[in-house]
Design a protein around this motif. Structure first.
Motif, PDB file in Angstrom:
ATOM      1  N   ILE A 128      67.668  47.512  40.514  1.00  0.00           N
ATOM      2  CA  ILE A 128      66.331  47.020  40.830  1.00  0.00           C
ATOM      3  C   ILE A 128      66.234  45.531  40.515  1.00  0.00           C
ATOM      4  O   ILE A 128      66.553  45.089  39.418  1.00  0.00           O
ATOM      5  CB  ILE A 128      65.277  47.808  40.045  1.00  0.00           C
ATOM      6  CG1 ILE A 128      65.248  49.261  40.543  1.00  0.00           C
ATOM      7  CG2 ILE A 128      63.893  47.180  40.175  1.00  0.00           C
ATOM      8  CD1 ILE A 128      64.433  50.200  39.691  1.00  0.00           C
ATOM      9  N   GLN A 151      51.693  51.909  48.974  1.00  0.00           N
ATOM     10  CA  GLN A 151      52.468  52.429  47.859  1.00  0.00           C
ATOM     11  C   GLN A 151      51.926  53.780  47.398  1.00  0.00           C
ATOM     12  O   GLN A 151      50.768  54.121  47.644  1.00  0.00           O
ATOM     13  CB  GLN A 151      52.469  51.439  46.698  1.00  0.00           C
ATOM     14  CG  GLN A 151      53.113  50.102  47.032  1.00  0.00           C
ATOM     15  CD  GLN A 151      53.455  49.317  45.795  1.00  0.00           C
ATOM     16  OE1 GLN A 151      54.379  49.644  45.047  1.00  0.00           O
ATOM     17  NE2 GLN A 151      52.707  48.234  45.554  1.00  0.00           N
ATOM     18  N   TRP A 203      60.967  46.870  33.970  1.00  0.00           N
ATOM     19  CA  TRP A 203      61.920  46.516  35.019  1.00  0.00           C
ATOM     20  C   TRP A 203      62.812  45.366  34.574  1.00  0.00           C
ATOM     21  O   TRP A 203      62.319  44.360  34.105  1.00  0.00           O
ATOM     22  CB  TRP A 203      61.192  46.088  36.289  1.00  0.00           C
ATOM     23  CG  TRP A 203      60.164  47.062  36.765  1.00  0.00           C
ATOM     24  CD1 TRP A 203      58.822  47.000  36.528  1.00  0.00           C
ATOM     25  CD2 TRP A 203      60.375  48.228  37.557  1.00  0.00           C
ATOM     26  NE1 TRP A 203      58.190  48.051  37.125  1.00  0.00           N
ATOM     27  CE2 TRP A 203      59.114  48.831  37.768  1.00  0.00           C
ATOM     28  CE3 TRP A 203      61.509  48.821  38.110  1.00  0.00           C
ATOM     29  CZ2 TRP A 203      58.953  49.985  38.518  1.00  0.00           C
ATOM     30  CZ3 TRP A 203      61.356  49.975  38.852  1.00  0.00           C
ATOM     31  CH2 TRP A 203      60.095  50.549  39.042  1.00  0.00           C
ATOM     32  N   TYR A 228      57.760  41.828  38.817  1.00  0.00           N
ATOM     33  CA  TYR A 228      57.540  43.256  38.690  1.00  0.00           C
ATOM     34  C   TYR A 228      56.648  43.506  37.477  1.00  0.00           C
ATOM     35  O   TYR A 228      57.022  43.155  36.364  1.00  0.00           O
ATOM     36  CB  TYR A 228      58.861  44.003  38.486  1.00  0.00           C
ATOM     37  CG  TYR A 228      59.731  44.108  39.707  1.00  0.00           C
ATOM     38  CD1 TYR A 228      60.443  43.003  40.168  1.00  0.00           C
ATOM     39  CD2 TYR A 228      59.861  45.294  40.397  1.00  0.00           C
ATOM     40  CE1 TYR A 228      61.251  43.098  41.281  1.00  0.00           C
ATOM     41  CE2 TYR A 228      60.670  45.396  41.513  1.00  0.00           C
ATOM     42  CZ  TYR A 228      61.368  44.294  41.956  1.00  0.00           C
ATOM     43  OH  TYR A 228      62.166  44.393  43.052  1.00  0.00           O
ATOM     44  N   ASN A 237      66.906  53.267  41.118  1.00  0.00           N
ATOM     45  CA  ASN A 237      66.010  54.358  41.485  1.00  0.00           C
ATOM     46  C   ASN A 237      66.518  55.716  41.043  1.00  0.00           C
ATOM     47  O   ASN A 237      65.724  56.611  40.723  1.00  0.00           O
ATOM     48  CB  ASN A 237      65.786  54.355  42.995  1.00  0.00           C
ATOM     49  CG  ASN A 237      64.747  53.343  43.419  1.00  0.00           C
ATOM     50  OD1 ASN A 237      64.043  52.789  42.580  1.00  0.00           O
ATOM     51  ND2 ASN A 237      64.639  53.087  44.719  1.00  0.00           N
ATOM     52  N   LEU A 289      55.612  53.027  43.886  1.00  0.00           N
ATOM     53  CA  LEU A 289      56.702  52.563  44.742  1.00  0.00           C
ATOM     54  C   LEU A 289      56.268  52.550  46.200  1.00  0.00           C
ATOM     55  O   LEU A 289      55.278  53.197  46.570  1.00  0.00           O
ATOM     56  CB  LEU A 289      57.919  53.482  44.579  1.00  0.00           C
ATOM     57  CG  LEU A 289      58.537  53.593  43.179  1.00  0.00           C
ATOM     58  CD1 LEU A 289      59.616  54.665  43.180  1.00  0.00           C
ATOM     59  CD2 LEU A 289      59.096  52.258  42.730  1.00  0.00           C
TER      60      LEU A 289
END
Length: 291
Positions: free
Chosen positions: A136, A173, A205, A212, A223, A239
């Motif tokens: 990520i 999302q 994150w 983020y 993920n 997400l």
């Protein structure tokens, strides 16, 4: 001789300045660069004289960036990234590596990616494409430092500053929660509600540089790890809606209407003249009506 930028600035001096500006300590910067402190101090003073500005405010106890220094740090990082990226891409081309390296976040673009690759492979003169799935927030960094030629990025989370790019689609999302959690039966959630679900903290994150939003939950790298933590009842996450396409049966997706829209883009180095990159971008654009 080192390459020079406008005003006679050398890449060596720029690397020296960036190290000092990031460490805000001449001793630590010298150690990081593998040089003695006196020549480092002299190089910074010489750079300031040449530019005619003060870049660093120095006291006996601290080093701080001036406004001009903050500008040079931002621009200097970008310039050094470009030099390093050019070096890596040149060496990769000389070594006979793959024609193109495309990076994307693991678990993302599950429907877009195969169609893009198939469309590009059908073009005359298509070259081999090495697809690298990264953690990520890593794909932007890999594109900037020259280890990739093209990247699938997601706005507003990734930055496209300094890149050329084309938008491929925009989506809402959803909150991903354990299938057995009470929130899984809800018709929708707000962002505020998703952030305080009982026992399901939002994750932290890596590689995010402020883009983020962090939660109080566990740090996640990709993920696959995130979905496992959610299934175990240790986290929740907000997400892009497209994760529904291949969502595990032990997870549920709840719409979050007030979450920021997410735009998927294909990005490449600015002013690229690569015919292979142009062909891959065209193939990605051809998928747009189906997103």
């Amino acid at each position: 001789m080192n390459p020079r930028y406008g005003g006679g600035m050398e890449t060596r001096e720029l690397r020296y300045f960036v190290a000092v500006a990031e460490e805000l300590h001449f001793g630590r910067a010298a150690q990081r660069l593998g040089i003695a402190q006196p020549p480092l101090s002299r190089a910074i003073r010489q750079l300031e004289r040449r530019l005619g500005v003060t870049l660093l405010e120095r006291t006996s106890r601290a080093v701080a960036l001036t406004e001009a220094g903050a500008v040079l740090l931002r621009e200097g990082r970008a310039a050094l990234d470009a030099v390093d990226a050019a070096d890596r891409r040149t060496r990769r081309a000389a070594s006979g590596g793959p024609g193109l390296v495309l990076v994307t976040k693991a678990g993302a673009a599950a429907d877009l990616l195969p169609r893009t690759l198939a469309g590009y492979a059908a073009q005359p003169g298509a070259v081999a494409v090495d697809v690298q799935l990264c953690g990520i927030g890593e794909q932007e960094r890999l594109l900037r430092d020259g280890r990739a030629d093209v990247a699938l990025l997601h706005l507003p989370f990734d930055s496209v500053a300094g890149f050329d790019y084309e938008e491929l689609g925009t989506e809402g999302q959803v909150a991903i929660v354990p299938a057995g959690h009470p929130s899984a039966a809800l018709e929708k959630l707000t962002m505020a509600e998703a952030a305080v679900l009982p026992g399901l903290p939002l994750p932290r994150w890596p590689h995010r540089d402020g883009s983020y939003p962090d939660g109080p939950g566990p740090e996640v790298r990709d993920n696959a790890q995130l979905f496992q933590l959610i299934a175990l009842g240790r986290a929740a996450a907000v997400l892009p809606e497209s994760v529904r396409l291949h969502l595990r049966t032990d997870l549920a997706a709840v719409p979050v209407p007030d979450a920021p829209l997410v735009t998927t883009v294909i990005a490449w180095p600015a002013h690229s003249r690569s015919l292979a990159v142009a062909g891959l971008v065209r193939a990605a654009q051809a998928t747009m009506p189906r997103l």
